[in-house]
Design an enzyme around this catalytic site. Sequence first.
Site, PDB file in Angstrom:
ATOM      1  N   THR A  11      22.129 -13.786  20.205  1.00 24.88           N
ATOM      2  CA  THR A  11      20.860 -14.198  20.796  1.00 24.88           C
ATOM      3  C   THR A  11      20.997 -14.532  22.277  1.00 24.88           C
ATOM      4  O   THR A  11      22.073 -14.973  22.721  1.00 24.88           O
ATOM      5  CB  THR A  11      20.333 -15.443  20.044  1.00 24.88           C
ATOM      6  OG1 THR A  11      19.266 -16.031  20.788  1.00 24.88           O
ATOM      7  CG2 THR A  11      21.404 -16.518  19.885  1.00 24.88           C
ATOM      8  N   ASP A  12      19.904 -14.384  23.014  1.00 25.58           N
ATOM      9  CA  ASP A  12      19.901 -14.796  24.427  1.00 25.58           C
ATOM     10  C   ASP A  12      20.080 -16.304  24.570  1.00 25.58           C
ATOM     11  O   ASP A  12      20.394 -16.795  25.659  1.00 25.58           O
ATOM     12  CB  ASP A  12      18.611 -14.340  25.135  1.00 25.58           C
ATOM     13  CG  ASP A  12      17.326 -14.906  24.540  1.00 25.58           C
ATOM     14  OD1 ASP A  12      17.380 -15.604  23.515  1.00 25.58           O
ATOM     15  OD2 ASP A  12      16.254 -14.627  25.122  1.00 25.58           O
ATOM     16  N   GLU A  13      19.905 -17.053  23.475  1.00 27.59           N
ATOM     17  CA  GLU A  13      19.987 -18.513  23.567  1.00 27.59           C
ATOM     18  C   GLU A  13      21.406 -18.992  23.847  1.00 27.59           C
ATOM     19  O   GLU A  13      21.607 -20.147  24.233  1.00 27.59           O
ATOM     20  CB  GLU A  13      19.394 -19.158  22.310  1.00 27.59           C
ATOM     21  CG  GLU A  13      17.959 -18.694  22.097  1.00 27.59           C
ATOM     22  CD  GLU A  13      17.156 -19.498  21.095  1.00 27.59           C
ATOM     23  OE1 GLU A  13      17.488 -20.663  20.845  1.00 27.59           O
ATOM     24  OE2 GLU A  13      16.172 -18.930  20.571  1.00 27.59           O
TER      25      GLU A  13
ATOM     26  N   TYR B 208      21.768 -24.587  16.863  1.00 31.28           N
ATOM     27  CA  TYR B 208      21.596 -23.164  16.538  1.00 31.28           C
ATOM     28  C   TYR B 208      22.378 -22.291  17.510  1.00 31.28           C
ATOM     29  O   TYR B 208      23.212 -21.466  17.112  1.00 31.28           O
ATOM     30  CB  TYR B 208      20.104 -22.784  16.561  1.00 31.28           C
ATOM     31  CG  TYR B 208      19.864 -21.285  16.621  1.00 31.28           C
ATOM     32  CD1 TYR B 208      20.181 -20.474  15.536  1.00 31.28           C
ATOM     33  CD2 TYR B 208      19.343 -20.682  17.770  1.00 31.28           C
ATOM     34  CE1 TYR B 208      19.984 -19.093  15.595  1.00 31.28           C
ATOM     35  CE2 TYR B 208      19.142 -19.306  17.834  1.00 31.28           C
ATOM     36  CZ  TYR B 208      19.464 -18.520  16.750  1.00 31.28           C
ATOM     37  OH  TYR B 208      19.279 -17.158  16.813  1.00 31.28           O
TER      38      TYR B 208
ATOM     39  N   LYS C 180      25.726 -19.814  17.121  1.00 33.84           N
ATOM     40  CA  LYS C 180      25.702 -18.384  17.459  1.00 33.84           C
ATOM     41  C   LYS C 180      26.789 -18.056  18.486  1.00 33.84           C
ATOM     42  O   LYS C 180      27.457 -17.015  18.394  1.00 33.84           O
ATOM     43  CB  LYS C 180      24.325 -17.979  18.000  1.00 33.84           C
ATOM     44  CG  LYS C 180      23.183 -18.081  17.006  1.00 33.84           C
ATOM     45  CD  LYS C 180      23.339 -17.203  15.782  1.00 33.84           C
ATOM     46  CE  LYS C 180      23.273 -15.734  16.088  1.00 33.84           C
ATOM     47  NZ  LYS C 180      23.368 -14.923  14.828  1.00 33.84           N
TER      48      LYS C 180
HETATM   49  P1  NAD Z   1      15.724 -14.947   9.347  1.00 34.03           P
HETATM   50  O1  NAD Z   1      15.905 -16.425   9.249  1.00 34.03           O
HETATM   51  O2  NAD Z   1      14.378 -14.367   9.179  1.00 34.03           O
HETATM   52  O3  NAD Z   1      16.685 -14.212   8.289  1.00 34.03           O
HETATM   53  C1  NAD Z   1      18.001 -14.621   8.050  1.00 34.03           C
HETATM   54  C2  NAD Z   1      18.443 -13.934   6.760  1.00 34.03           C
HETATM   55  O4  NAD Z   1      19.823 -14.283   6.523  1.00 34.03           O
HETATM   56  C3  NAD Z   1      17.670 -14.390   5.523  1.00 34.03           C
HETATM   57  O5  NAD Z   1      17.357 -13.274   4.719  1.00 34.03           O
HETATM   58  C4  NAD Z   1      18.640 -15.330   4.809  1.00 34.03           C
HETATM   59  O6  NAD Z   1      18.438 -15.374   3.406  1.00 34.03           O
HETATM   60  C5  NAD Z   1      19.973 -14.697   5.177  1.00 34.03           C
HETATM   61  N1  NAD Z   1      21.100 -15.647   5.131  1.00 34.03           N
HETATM   62  C6  NAD Z   1      21.164 -16.875   5.681  1.00 34.03           C
HETATM   63  N2  NAD Z   1      22.372 -17.432   5.436  1.00 34.03           N
HETATM   64  C7  NAD Z   1      23.078 -16.516   4.715  1.00 34.03           C
HETATM   65  C8  NAD Z   1      24.389 -16.482   4.175  1.00 34.03           C
HETATM   66  N3  NAD Z   1      25.219 -17.518   4.317  1.00 34.03           N
HETATM   67  N4  NAD Z   1      24.798 -15.372   3.520  1.00 34.03           N
HETATM   68  C9  NAD Z   1      23.955 -14.310   3.355  1.00 34.03           C
HETATM   69  N5  NAD Z   1      22.700 -14.289   3.832  1.00 34.03           N
HETATM   70  C10 NAD Z   1      22.264 -15.372   4.514  1.00 34.03           C
HETATM   71  O7  NAD Z   1      16.359 -14.559  10.761  1.00 34.03           O
HETATM   72  P2  NAD Z   1      15.908 -13.420  11.791  1.00 34.03           P
HETATM   73  O8  NAD Z   1      14.877 -13.955  12.693  1.00 34.03           O
HETATM   74  O9  NAD Z   1      15.690 -12.158  11.064  1.00 34.03           O
HETATM   75  O10 NAD Z   1      17.258 -13.304  12.647  1.00 34.03           O
HETATM   76  C11 NAD Z   1      18.283 -12.408  12.249  1.00 34.03           C
HETATM   77  C12 NAD Z   1      19.448 -12.541  13.208  1.00 34.03           C
HETATM   78  O11 NAD Z   1      18.984 -12.254  14.532  1.00 34.03           O
HETATM   79  C13 NAD Z   1      20.056 -13.927  13.257  1.00 34.03           C
HETATM   80  O12 NAD Z   1      21.452 -13.789  13.363  1.00 34.03           O
HETATM   81  C14 NAD Z   1      19.472 -14.540  14.526  1.00 34.03           C
HETATM   82  O13 NAD Z   1      20.369 -15.487  15.094  1.00 34.03           O
HETATM   83  C15 NAD Z   1      19.348 -13.316  15.400  1.00 34.03           C
HETATM   84  N6  NAD Z   1      18.290 -13.365  16.420  1.00 34.03           N
HETATM   85  C16 NAD Z   1      17.016 -13.714  16.079  1.00 34.03           C
HETATM   86  C17 NAD Z   1      16.025 -13.717  17.053  1.00 34.03           C
HETATM   87  C18 NAD Z   1      14.579 -14.081  16.721  1.00 34.03           C
HETATM   88  O14 NAD Z   1      13.778 -14.246  17.641  1.00 34.03           O
HETATM   89  N7  NAD Z   1      14.207 -14.191  15.451  1.00 34.03           N
HETATM   90  C19 NAD Z   1      16.336 -13.368  18.378  1.00 34.03           C
HETATM   91  C20 NAD Z   1      17.658 -13.012  18.685  1.00 34.03           C
HETATM   92  C21 NAD Z   1      18.616 -13.005  17.698  1.00 34.03           C
HETATM   93  P1  TYD Z   2      10.494 -20.472  18.454  1.00 32.81           P
HETATM   94  O1  TYD Z   2       9.599 -19.441  17.868  1.00 32.81           O
HETATM   95  O2  TYD Z   2      10.949 -21.602  17.595  1.00 32.81           O
HETATM   96  O3  TYD Z   2      11.736 -19.697  19.085  1.00 32.81           O
HETATM   97  P2  TYD Z   2      12.934 -20.278  20.043  1.00 32.81           P
HETATM   98  O4  TYD Z   2      12.979 -21.737  19.946  1.00 32.81           O
HETATM   99  O5  TYD Z   2      14.114 -19.642  19.376  1.00 32.81           O
HETATM  100  O6  TYD Z   2      12.639 -19.757  21.396  1.00 32.81           O
HETATM  101  O7  TYD Z   2       9.786 -21.100  19.726  1.00 32.81           O
HETATM  102  C1  TYD Z   2       9.316 -20.305  20.789  1.00 32.81           C
HETATM  103  C2  TYD Z   2       8.764 -21.231  21.846  1.00 32.81           C
HETATM  104  O8  TYD Z   2       7.610 -21.881  21.297  1.00 32.81           O
HETATM  105  C3  TYD Z   2       9.716 -22.336  22.252  1.00 32.81           C
HETATM  106  O9  TYD Z   2       9.543 -22.612  23.640  1.00 32.81           O
HETATM  107  C4  TYD Z   2       9.272 -23.522  21.424  1.00 32.81           C
HETATM  108  C5  TYD Z   2       7.770 -23.313  21.308  1.00 32.81           C
HETATM  109  N1  TYD Z   2       7.152 -23.846  20.074  1.00 32.81           N
HETATM  110  C6  TYD Z   2       6.065 -24.711  20.155  1.00 32.81           C
HETATM  111  O10 TYD Z   2       5.577 -25.044  21.250  1.00 32.81           O
HETATM  112  N2  TYD Z   2       5.540 -25.191  18.996  1.00 32.81           N
HETATM  113  C7  TYD Z   2       6.038 -24.867  17.765  1.00 32.81           C
HETATM  114  O11 TYD Z   2       5.527 -25.371  16.738  1.00 32.81           O
HETATM  115  C8  TYD Z   2       7.145 -23.958  17.704  1.00 32.81           C
HETATM  116  C9  TYD Z   2       7.719 -23.545  16.360  1.00 32.81           C
HETATM  117  C10 TYD Z   2       7.666 -23.465  18.885  1.00 32.81           C
END
Ligand code: NAD
Ligand code: TYD
Length: 369
Positions: free
Chosen positions: A147-149, A171, A175
Amino acid sequence: MAGDSSRLAPDARILVTGGAGFIGSAYVRDVLARRDGARITVLDKLTYAGNRANLAAVEADPEQAARFSFVIGDIADPEAVGPLVAESDAVVNFAAESHVDRSILEPEAFLRTGVIGVHVLLEAVRIESAARVAAGRPAVRYLQVSTDEVYGSVADGHSVESDRLDPRSPYSAAKAAGELLVNSYVVTHGVDAVVTRGSNTYGPFHHPEKLIPLFVTNAIDDQPLPMYGDGLQQRDWLFVSDHAGAIDHVLRHGTSGETYNVPGSAEMVNRDVIAGLLERLGKPWTLVRTVPDRPGHDRRYALDGSKLAALGWRNRTSFDDGLATTVDWFRANEAWWRAAKSGDWDAYYERQYGARLAASSAASTRPEA
Ligand code: NAD
Ligand code: TYD
């Protein structure tokens, strides 16, 4: 072990961990639909965020279902992981606890999956790769979805892959630790691995704990929208099919040991994202509540995408199109998100937002209004 020799054949067998989640399921659906020969096994623990319904389209299509299997299990369990890696040509690891707010409330699972789980996967890949290379076959290729985080809050400019990591939430710290383990296995054991750092992703099947789906679904129900602080935090929004496509591109074309940023198509402050989704829904700004901010809230993320562009990848979806698709999907799929907002949801919502909403005020109008 590293290098071009391990880039994948069209019929490669891919183990997708976390494939029942938001981005992982999009990856599975896209790859099986796009590539006739592709074969995928999903390993997923089915936490609150994992949902088999996200893969219903695959399981309902006999041709795709024949190239797909699903295993419930934990990436931190070597006995579940070892045999699956042994029958795979590549591993794409999406599995993680993914919500920053939950990592503030309960960080342990983030560390277990993000650190121990990644280590278990890497050990299995190392052992299987050594056996294959000794037999003159390509190593197992590993892709870590990050992630960019991990860069932390970026005051100005755009993060490049060589920038220092500065994770600031449990988090993002988990990562970053996962990425560092990957790098250690590339350097020490010659494992064939690549890392992607994606920006904030949105789209269909997004769990309603995150900003866009939470606000869309609350607004459909005319419930308050809890905006943290001044709402001027900035993110770079990436449509989910672009994120999934970029990951597949890096899996196939990335150089082992390298990390690739995956930027979105729109750097926007939260207030403007919220205004956009309300406009699409035809709901008023008066639903927005200013609530106490997230502790340690990163103000801004922004990625430089030159390295991924040089590898030949371009996003296809503008933010306007992606947001319209997303809002319309949530309007058309109430049963899906109402199920995700059931069970433990009310207890989570109360813990996360109860006191905040009690302390809330009506948000001022949008900055440019
Ligand atoms: P999500 O929370 O929707 O899905 C996570 C999945 O992993 C779920 O299906 C969960 O059941 C499974 N899981 C969790 N722990 C597990 C374990 N110990 N063993 C097997 N399965 C397990 O997450 P997402 O938003 O789809 O993100 C997927 C990946 O992308 C993550 O690694 C996250 O850090 C990364 N990512 C997400 C975002 C975003 O904006 N959502 C951005 C950049 C990177
Ligand atoms: P989020 O979707 O949780 O992603 P991330 O924290 O990984 O960037 O949040 C996106 C942005 O929205 C972040 O600046 C936090 C803000 N946010 C709110 O203002 N209210 C909320 O209830 C949530 C979930 C996020």
